[in-house]
Design an enzyme around this catalytic site. Structure first.
Site, PDB file in Angstrom:
ATOM      1  N   LYS A 109      16.482   0.569 -19.826  1.00 56.54           N
ATOM      2  CA  LYS A 109      16.122   1.295 -18.601  1.00 56.54           C
ATOM      3  C   LYS A 109      14.614   1.525 -18.596  1.00 56.54           C
ATOM      4  O   LYS A 109      14.029   1.838 -19.650  1.00 56.54           O
ATOM      5  CB  LYS A 109      16.878   2.626 -18.574  1.00 56.54           C
ATOM      6  CG  LYS A 109      16.673   3.435 -17.296  1.00 56.54           C
ATOM      7  CD  LYS A 109      17.382   4.784 -17.387  1.00 56.54           C
ATOM      8  CE  LYS A 109      17.300   5.556 -16.082  1.00 56.54           C
ATOM      9  NZ  LYS A 109      17.890   6.917 -16.199  1.00 56.54           N
ATOM     10  N   SER A 184      21.047   6.731 -12.300  1.00 57.30           N
ATOM     11  CA  SER A 184      19.763   6.088 -12.153  1.00 57.30           C
ATOM     12  C   SER A 184      19.576   4.863 -13.055  1.00 57.30           C
ATOM     13  O   SER A 184      18.609   4.142 -12.886  1.00 57.30           O
ATOM     14  CB  SER A 184      18.637   7.087 -12.396  1.00 57.30           C
ATOM     15  OG  SER A 184      18.712   7.643 -13.690  1.00 57.30           O
ATOM     16  N   SER A 208      23.532   9.699 -15.061  1.00 59.98           N
ATOM     17  CA  SER A 208      22.826   8.442 -14.809  1.00 59.98           C
ATOM     18  C   SER A 208      23.237   7.265 -15.677  1.00 59.98           C
ATOM     19  O   SER A 208      22.834   6.132 -15.418  1.00 59.98           O
ATOM     20  CB  SER A 208      21.317   8.656 -14.901  1.00 59.98           C
ATOM     21  OG  SER A 208      20.876   9.293 -13.719  1.00 59.98           O
TER      22      SER A 208
HETATM   23  N1  UNU Z   1      19.009  11.388 -14.257  1.00 65.05           N
HETATM   24  C1  UNU Z   1      20.211  11.836 -13.906  1.00 65.05           C
HETATM   25  O1  UNU Z   1      21.157  11.734 -14.659  1.00 65.05           O
HETATM   26  C2  UNU Z   1      20.376  12.488 -12.562  1.00 65.05           C
HETATM   27  C3  UNU Z   1      21.620  12.501 -11.965  1.00 65.05           C
HETATM   28  C4  UNU Z   1      21.779  13.087 -10.717  1.00 65.05           C
HETATM   29  C5  UNU Z   1      20.692  13.640 -10.065  1.00 65.05           C
HETATM   30  C6  UNU Z   1      19.440  13.650 -10.692  1.00 65.05           C
HETATM   31  C7  UNU Z   1      19.288  13.067 -11.938  1.00 65.05           C
END
Ligand code: UNU
Length: 533
Positions: A109, A184, A208
């Site tokens: 990532k 993400s 994410s």
């Molecule tokens: N980086 C994350 O896991 C994330 C998930 C949902 C909203 C914001 C961040």
């Protein structure tokens, strides 16, 4: 007194009145009798800061002769896949001595430091910066023989579970173009699902890793908080940061977890993780009978009850759970009403701590700070703020609001988060694992960036079952258990993810249970088209 205030430098810029100006926004003042002394003390700390700023930074410098970065490039149109799944392509060959990951292809990532490879983090508002260090996970993957093929697209600042928010472009779901790959860790999950790499290392601050795993039909593992050092990975915040593998099967996830786990002498969050190489998750799976006699599985009622959970997802996950009985496990419904407080607790925690990170105010950890990125992105300019994705702007606005209007609320949310953690731990006395849908729905359609509410809508509610485990730190894995119709089109069948959560440091149990499931059942053959969908 550690600062020599008697010898202020000649070109010191601190002026009388500066101390007063700093306090003004808080309604605080300095008594005139003390003004001169505080001016002197402020001037002294300025000199102190100049002194530290002039010292060389201290970051681990990787051996690029042993592990050269070949042909680093932004992929051209002909090389790009699944929309914009790659951030940078390159090749770093794993150790010639081989290892448990020899022959495996990996993407990282685009928040994971690779020395010599610019990091984009899904944004276009940070001037280009290039890490000089390798993240601990990268060093360990190379030593285990894995070949690293590139960095894969990350959603804008990791702030969305959609896959259209990255400044680098949209990532397409490999099962159906036009649908979200989830985020993400969007690009890497799509690459794994499409068979273009074997493993992606993702980051998860609220879902994410698990959300894209659910949408793309991959295995996605968020380990116990601290199991995997976060050294050299750009942070959401110190409490909710997790890194872990996305793969096509549980054994690969277990093998990768063995490689990347353990304290690295740098990240204080991984102090409880034991020595690197001290786990044997993969070996215990290989010796396992793939039967689950004696295993107690709790079906978390509140994880299914939320009104965001679609009937086809509910039905498919319940059907998958019942199959554990065929393998010898006992299954039982269990209720924890507080699970429904999870999203609110996470929201308070993530907005306040996330804003502090974004504003460069994150403190309190011993570990590696990615100072090159801090220098590239701070201070914020309004030009940068205007171009930031609405979710990032929202974290800053919400965080500033909560800090000024609800002083002390972060602490209360952290305490209640710990109370929730204790309640889950109490359930893990009775049950080996808890199961629930990973996401309440299958992948929605990819949208385009528009006004804030329109831009955020496609990701709303997706983390109702995932985010709380970023606050509590419990290990959680998502595996694909079937397919269900797209929300807008019954002809399009998309993967459904089941989340299996374990007690703290109990990754072995969630791996065993999910490994058994996938050894006996083929998710691609289990279709759940319900009329009530
Ligand atoms: N980086 C994350 O896991 C994330 C998930 C949902 C909203 C914001 C961040």
């Amino acid at each position: 007194m550690s600062v020599l205030f008697t010898s202020i430098s000649e070109n010191n810029p601190v002026k009388p009145g500066d101390a007063e100006d700093l306090l003004k926004p808080f309604g605080l003042t300095i008594d005139p009798s003390e003004a001169s002394d505080f001016h002197t003390l402020l001037a002294a700390v300025h000199d102190c800061a100049e002194g530290v700023a002039a010292l060389p930074d201290y970051q681990p410098i990787p051996d690029q002769t042993k592990y050269p970065r070949e042909n680093v490039r932004r992929p051209g149109k002909d090389e790009q896949v699944l929309g914009q799944a790659w951030a940078h392509k390159f090749l770093i060959r794993g150790s010639k001595e081989g290892g448990v990951l020899a022959g495996k292809s990996v993407s990282l990532k685009d928040v994971i430091a690779v020395a010599g490879v610019p990091q984009l983090m899904g944004s276009d508002i940070i001037p280009s910066w290039t890490p000089t260090t390798d993240a601990t996970v990268l060093t360990r993957l190379l030593e285990a023989g894995a070949d690293i093929h590139g960095t894969s697209t990350c959603e804008n600042f990791c702030h969305s579970t959609s896959s259209f928010t990255s400044a680098q472009g949209t990532v397409e779901n490999p099962h159906a173009a036009g649908y979200s790959a989830g985020g993400s860790t969007s690009g890497g999950t799509a690459l794994v699902a499409a068979g273009l790499v074997d493993i992606t290392i993702g980051g998860d601050q609220g879902g994410s890793i698990r959300v894209p795993a659910s949408f793309c039909g991959c295995v996605g593992l968020k380990p116990t908080h601290g199991r995997v050092p976060f050294t050299g990975i750009s942070s959401g915040d110190a409490m909710n940061d997790h890194a872990g593998p996305l793969t096509r099967n549980v054994l690969d996830a277990a093998t990768c977890l063995d490689v990347i786990s353990g304290y690295d002498g740098i990240d204080d969050r991984s102090l409880g993780s034991g020595k690197p190489g001290s786990t044997s998750f993969a070996a215990s799976l290989s010796q396992d009978s793939k039967r689950l006699e004696g295993v107690r599985i709790g079906i978390l009622k509140e994880g299914f009850e939320h009104n965001a959970v679609s009937s086809s997802v509910k039905h498919s996950v319940l059907t998958a759970v019942k199959k554990f009985r065929d393998l010898g496990a006992t299954i039982e419904e269990v209720s924890l009403p507080d699970h429904l407080h999870g999203p609110a607790i996470w929201t308070i925690q993530q907005r306040i701590a996330g804003a502090q990170t974004l504003l460069g105010q994150n403190t309190g950890r011993r570990g590696l700070y990615t100072t090159e990125m801090e220098h590239a992105r701070l201070p914020w300019t309004d030009e940068g703020f205007q171009r930031a994705f609405p979710s990032t702007k929202n974290v800053i606005i919400n965080g500033l609001y909560l800090m000024s209007r609800f002083p002390g609320l972060y602490g209360k949310a952290a305490n209640i988060g710990r109370q929730l953690s204790d309640k889950y731990e109490a359930l893990f006395e009775k049950y080996d694992v808890l199961v629930m849908p990973t996401t309440p729905v299958v992948a929605p359609k990819n949208e385009k960036r528009g006004l804030p509410l329109e831009s955020l809508k496609p990701s709303m509610g997706l983390t109702i079952n995932t985010a709380i485990f970023n606050v509590t730190g419990h290990p959680a894995i998502s595996i694909p258990i079937g397919t269900a119709p797209a929300m807008d089109n019954v002809e399009v069948m998309l993967p459904v993810g089941m989340q299996v959560v374990g007690g703290l440091w109990q990754e072995e149990k969630i791996l065993r249970v999910t490994h058994a499931w996938e050894s006996h059942f083929d998710w691609k053959k289990m279709h759940f088209s319900t009329s009530e969908n």
